[in-house]
Scaffold this motif. Sequence first.
Motif, PDB file in Angstrom:
ATOM      1  N   LEU A 158      52.988 -60.807 -31.162  1.00  0.00           N
ATOM      2  CA  LEU A 158      52.211 -61.838 -30.468  1.00  0.00           C
ATOM      3  C   LEU A 158      53.138 -62.592 -29.537  1.00  0.00           C
ATOM      4  CD1 LEU A 158      49.316 -62.935 -32.991  1.00  0.00           C
ATOM      5  CD2 LEU A 158      49.650 -60.802 -31.720  1.00  0.00           C
ATOM      6  N   PRO A 159      53.887 -62.233 -28.403  1.00  0.00           N
ATOM      7  CA  PRO A 159      54.939 -62.779 -27.850  1.00  0.00           C
ATOM      8  C   PRO A 159      54.660 -64.107 -27.089  1.00  0.00           C
ATOM      9  CG  PRO A 159      54.121 -60.703 -26.494  1.00  0.00           C
ATOM     10  CD  PRO A 159      53.190 -60.931 -27.888  1.00  0.00           C
ATOM     11  N   ASN A 160      53.528 -64.284 -26.833  1.00  0.00           N
ATOM     12  CA  ASN A 160      53.671 -65.537 -26.138  1.00  0.00           C
ATOM     13  C   ASN A 160      53.152 -66.978 -27.089  1.00  0.00           C
ATOM     14  OD1 ASN A 160      53.612 -63.810 -23.625  1.00  0.00           O
ATOM     15  ND2 ASN A 160      51.247 -63.367 -23.945  1.00  0.00           N
ATOM     16  N   GLU A 161      53.300 -66.542 -28.220  1.00  0.00           N
ATOM     17  CA  GLU A 161      52.887 -68.021 -28.968  1.00  0.00           C
ATOM     18  C   GLU A 161      54.303 -68.758 -29.231  1.00  0.00           C
ATOM     19  OE1 GLU A 161      48.952 -66.474 -31.036  1.00  0.00           O
ATOM     20  OE2 GLU A 161      50.634 -66.352 -32.433  1.00  0.00           O
ATOM     21  N   GLY A 162      54.019 -69.937 -29.904  1.00  0.00           N
ATOM     22  CA  GLY A 162      55.131 -70.593 -29.943  1.00  0.00           C
ATOM     23  C   GLY A 162      55.184 -71.553 -31.266  1.00  0.00           C
ATOM     24  N   GLN A 163      55.774 -72.702 -31.533  1.00  0.00           N
ATOM     25  CA  GLN A 163      55.896 -73.896 -32.407  1.00  0.00           C
ATOM     26  C   GLN A 163      56.838 -74.396 -32.426  1.00  0.00           C
ATOM     27  OE1 GLN A 163      58.304 -73.258 -36.137  1.00  0.00           O
ATOM     28  NE2 GLN A 163      59.627 -71.449 -34.937  1.00  0.00           N
ATOM     29  N   LEU A 164      56.729 -75.821 -32.725  1.00  0.00           N
ATOM     30  CA  LEU A 164      57.390 -77.083 -32.737  1.00  0.00           C
ATOM     31  C   LEU A 164      57.670 -77.719 -34.043  1.00  0.00           C
ATOM     32  CD1 LEU A 164      55.278 -79.673 -33.013  1.00  0.00           C
ATOM     33  CD2 LEU A 164      54.903 -79.055 -30.651  1.00  0.00           C
ATOM     34  N   ASP A 165      58.437 -78.590 -34.016  1.00  0.00           N
ATOM     35  CA  ASP A 165      59.103 -79.419 -35.263  1.00  0.00           C
ATOM     36  C   ASP A 165      57.932 -80.667 -35.491  1.00  0.00           C
ATOM     37  OD1 ASP A 165      60.179 -81.302 -36.927  1.00  0.00           O
ATOM     38  OD2 ASP A 165      61.594 -79.871 -37.327  1.00  0.00           O
ATOM     39  N   ASN A 166      57.061 -80.609 -36.448  1.00  0.00           N
ATOM     40  CA  ASN A 166      56.156 -81.560 -36.444  1.00  0.00           C
ATOM     41  C   ASN A 166      56.739 -83.100 -36.610  1.00  0.00           C
ATOM     42  OD1 ASN A 166      56.727 -80.364 -38.876  1.00  0.00           O
ATOM     43  ND2 ASN A 166      54.998 -81.845 -39.865  1.00  0.00           N
TER      44      ASN A 166
END
Length: 380
Positions: A158-166
């Motif tokens: 799912l190439p458009n997804e992401g994440q961050l450092d909470n």
Amino acid sequence: MSASTSRSASRPDVAILGGGLSGRLLAWQLIRAGARVALFERGDADGSSAAGWVAAAMLAPLAEAAVAEPSIVEMGAAGLERWPSLIDGLPEHVFFQRNGTLVVWHQPDRAEAVMFDRRMRANAPPALLRGGVERVTGAQLSEVEPALAGRFQEGWLLPNEGQLDNRQLLRALAAGLAKAGAELHWHTEIAEGAYPDAGLVIDCRGLGARGVLTRLRGVRGEVVRIHAPGVGLRRPVRLLHPRYPIYIAPKENDLYVIGATELESEDMSPMTVRSALELLSAAHSLTPAFGEARIIELNVNCRPALPDHLPRVQWDGARLLRVNGLYRHGYLLAPAVTGEACALAQALMQSTGGQVGVGHAFDWETWRASRPWPDLFRHG
């Protein structure tokens, strides 16, 4: 200057109760919009007592479509687009990655993949699906995620997804608010009804609001944080399994967050041996390279959920808003939900000259109908 004039000048436009993810993010948006903001939080500036401290902070609306309502998917997709602008301007570094999500499964569990795909396509908007799902073969997996070479026969990217450092985000928001001149009150708990003097009060206390939101409940979540040099995952990976589907989110400096368990319980006691074994065994089955990882933390916390598992922005008709019920989708939903709460707060203050609840005639129904997710809002 008279005493009354001095008091008015120092009186915040908005007092926010609760400095977890929602409270900090809402305060950040309001202060950037020019409001004078006071934030009251019973925990510390790091956010270590907030539900958002124990999270993987994956921004994966399509992957969540397999288990979430369509409105969650829509708000999550909108939130994913907003995160870069929200992070921009913070005085500290926040890891943000948009390198997609990889979904894999062991062949005996292929039925789980079929169900996952069916539910995902049923709940996701067609526009989000277009170009948002790529089937990959075992050979292609070796290129997409070299750490998993030879481990799986197929998967979805799912190439458009992401994440961050909470945790970086919570700390950076605290620093950004301080730098912007917000009035910050850490280690300060506000009793129900004993609200600070402000033009508008916004309750973002999560489970701390159970005294008034009587149907609010906590849903326990458990995550493991490990240090695994040399594994080298490039993006969050979801491993489908009938009993313990897991996600593994790689952060900076070879840190990984592993989670899956969701229990209908407000138990805040330490993680059980069973949960730890299931999470770590599933991670090891993804790649044996995790066998040499070092366990940094075993964490638990409870996320605030309403009976329909949907978030809510509620106005009491006077000067109090409540923002709650983000459930397990906190980082996915926070930009959309707090953005809508910010829009409502601004509309209320603008329509009443800052004197919310004092003889105003705010057209609630017309305003609510104009919003992209009108069902997010409640009155009364």
